[in-house]
Every structure is written in structure tokens, then in C-alpha cells.
Design a protein around this motif. Structure first.
Motif, short mmCIF file in Angstrom:
data_model
loop_
_atom_site.label_atom_id
_atom_site.label_comp_id
_atom_site.label_asym_id
_atom_site.label_seq_id
_atom_site.Cartn_x
_atom_site.Cartn_y
_atom_site.Cartn_z
N ALA A 70 0.81 -1.22 0.00
CA ALA A 70 0.00 0.00 0.00
C ALA A 70 0.85 1.27 0.00
N ASP A 71 2.00 1.22 0.68
CA ASP A 71 2.80 2.43 0.83
C ASP A 71 4.25 2.28 0.37
N ALA A 72 4.51 1.28 -0.47
CA ALA A 72 5.89 1.08 -0.94
C ALA A 72 5.89 0.22 -2.20
N PHE A 73 6.99 0.30 -2.93
CA PHE A 73 7.19 -0.57 -4.10
C PHE A 73 8.68 -0.69 -4.35
N ALA A 74 9.09 -1.81 -4.92
CA ALA A 74 10.51 -2.05 -5.20
C ALA A 74 10.82 -1.76 -6.67
N LEU A 75 12.07 -1.40 -6.93
CA LEU A 75 12.55 -1.15 -8.29
C LEU A 75 13.33 -2.37 -8.73
N ALA A 76 12.63 -3.32 -9.33
CA ALA A 76 13.21 -4.62 -9.66
C ALA A 76 14.38 -4.48 -10.63
N GLY A 77 15.42 -5.28 -10.38
CA GLY A 77 16.58 -5.31 -11.26
C GLY A 77 17.70 -4.38 -10.87
N LEU A 78 17.46 -3.51 -9.87
CA LEU A 78 18.50 -2.59 -9.42
C LEU A 78 19.14 -3.08 -8.14
N ASN A 79 20.38 -2.65 -7.89
CA ASN A 79 21.12 -3.01 -6.68
C ASN A 79 21.79 -1.75 -6.15
N THR A 80 21.31 -1.27 -5.01
CA THR A 80 21.86 -0.04 -4.42
C THR A 80 22.50 -0.32 -3.06
N THR A 81 22.99 -1.53 -2.88
CA THR A 81 23.54 -1.91 -1.57
C THR A 81 24.88 -1.24 -1.27
N ASN A 82 25.60 -0.81 -2.28
CA ASN A 82 26.91 -0.20 -2.08
C ASN A 82 26.74 1.25 -1.61
N THR A 83 26.93 1.48 -0.32
CA THR A 83 26.71 2.82 0.24
C THR A 83 27.82 3.80 -0.13
N ASP A 84 28.92 3.32 -0.69
CA ASP A 84 29.94 4.23 -1.20
C ASP A 84 29.46 4.90 -2.49
N LYS A 85 28.65 4.19 -3.26
CA LYS A 85 28.10 4.73 -4.49
C LYS A 85 26.73 5.35 -4.28
N PHE A 86 25.97 4.79 -3.33
CA PHE A 86 24.60 5.24 -3.08
C PHE A 86 24.51 5.73 -1.64
N THR A 87 24.71 7.03 -1.45
CA THR A 87 24.72 7.61 -0.11
C THR A 87 23.40 7.38 0.59
N VAL A 88 23.46 6.86 1.80
CA VAL A 88 22.25 6.55 2.57
C VAL A 88 21.39 7.80 2.71
N GLY A 89 20.11 7.67 2.40
CA GLY A 89 19.16 8.75 2.57
C GLY A 89 19.09 9.75 1.44
N ALA A 90 19.92 9.56 0.39
CA ALA A 90 19.98 10.55 -0.68
C ALA A 90 19.24 10.13 -1.95
N GLY A 91 18.52 9.02 -1.92
CA GLY A 91 17.94 8.49 -3.15
C GLY A 91 16.51 8.89 -3.44
#
Length: 219
Positions: A70-91
């Protein structure tokens, strides 16, 4: 049983003909796949989405929605686990769902150019051999040659994107059930080729705004 040799025969090409209103998400997790928080959204499983995110590495990519609640959905096929590339809270950002498709019919060829890895070359005084390391990749362009069909439904759609210069999404559906999403800027040659005894054709070009994404059958 899957075909022994992968052939493009039977593939169907479509372009997004109706783009919905932007759906904002207030957070995006560092996960595989990342989950977007969006209270009371209208996204459904399998929807194709064009991403606008604070994370530049996924910005302007086309993905499929999965794991919808109801209040969320996933973006299938992507991987954002690397916090060096994907700053936490900035997406955080928004997605634009595709709500209608039109087939690009009578395709005679579909080719890709660009995307080659580039390298920086370095040479040291004491070394007879130069060294190289990878830098960026060249931008990718998709070229689609189609039979001239001035009254075909897709022509108005393609010409519309050519005129507005807005991002579009093109979807390739392979016979084995795989799908490939191509986000980018679409243009079409205004006049058909005219050569005696050859079919009149026009050329559609897609300057990719981000990498394509392939979904295997059943995914």
C-alpha cells in the motif's frame, strides 16, 4: 525447451505512448532491489517506471515495479547496496509510470552502437611499456530501421517525442519471454529512403539516457 541459438526473430518492439503523472517517493533503501516509500501510491506490480532519483547512478533508468504494498514498491533489477556509491538517505525522488504502449511494427533492423569502454593511458620514464586503466563508457545509441508507414499509430508517438525532446521508454519483448527496457531520447528521420526496387524506410534513433535493463522470462 529454450532455443539452442538466441535469435531475434519474433521479437516485438513497443514505445511508451502514455506516460502517467509523477509519483513521489520520500525514501529509497540501500537494497537489492531498492524499496521506495510512497504513501498511498498508485503503482502496480509489473508497471514500467522511469526514475528520477537523487542517486545519479539510477537516474533516468527504466525499471519494473515489484513487491508492491500500500505504501511502498521495489525497483526490480537494481542493486543499491553499495553505500559508497549510493549515499544513505539521498535516493528520494519520483517515478513516472508507463500506462500505455504502441507497437513499432515492420522493423527491418535493430542495431546498437557506442557503449565501448574507454581507457586512460599512462607511461612512466622507467617503464618501456605503457599502462592503461578503465575510465568511462561511450554513450549508446539504438538505431531502428522501419518500413515507411505514414499512417501507423506509432509514427505520431515517435514524432511527438522527437518534437518535445522528452524522455521515452522503448520495450523489446523477445520470443523467449525476456524483456529489455531502453530509456532515452527518441528521434525519427522526417523523410523515407527512396531507392529503386528497395522498400522505403525511415530510421528511429534512441540516444540512451541510462543503461538498458533486461528482465528474464518470468521475472
Amino acid at each position: 525447451m529454450a532455443a539452442r541459438f538466441p535469435l531475434p526473430n519474433g521479437a516485438v518492439l513497443e514505445i511508451a505512448s502514455i506516460m502517467g503523472s509523477a509519483v513521489a517517493f520520500t525514501a529509497l533503501t540501500n537494497a537489492k532491489p531498492p524499496v521506495a516509500a510512497s504513501v498511498g501510491h498508485s503503482i502496480e506490480n509489473g508497471d514500467v517506471l522511469l526514475i528520477n532519483s537523487g542517486w545519479a547512478l539510477i537516474n533516468d533508468r527504466a525499471v519494473k515495479a515489484s513487491g508492491v504494498t500500500a505504501d511502498a514498491f521495489a525497483l526490480a533489477g537494481l542493486n543499491t547496496t553499495n553505500t559508497d556509491k549510493f549515499t544513505v538517505g539521498a535516493g528520494s525522488g519520483s517515478v513516472i509510470p508507463v500506462s500505455g504502449w504502441t507497437q513499432i511494427s515492420k522493423v527491418t533492423s535493430f542495431t546498437s552502437s557506442g557503449g565501448e569502454q574507454q581507457y586512460q593511458t599512462v607511461g612512466y620514464l622507467e617503464d618501456d611499456d605503457d599502462k592503461q586503466f578503465p575510465t568511462n563508457r561511450n554513450p549508446t545509441t539504438i538505431t531502428i530501421v522501419v518500413e515507411d508507414q505514414p499512417t501507423a499509430q506509432y509514427v505520431e508517438t515517435v514524432e511527438g517525442f522527437d518534437d518535445t525532446k522528452e524522455l521515452a521508454v522503448v520495450r523489446m519483448k523477445l520470443r523467449n519471454g525476456d524483456q529489455i527496457l531502453y530509456p532515452g531520447y527518441v528521434s525519427i528521420t522526417p523523410d523515407p529512403t527512396m531507392e529503386r526496387n528497395n522498400v522505403m524506410t525511415r530510421t528511429i534513433s534512441i540516444g540512451l539516457s541510462a543503461r538498458s535493463l533486461r528482465y528474464l522470462a518470468g521475472a
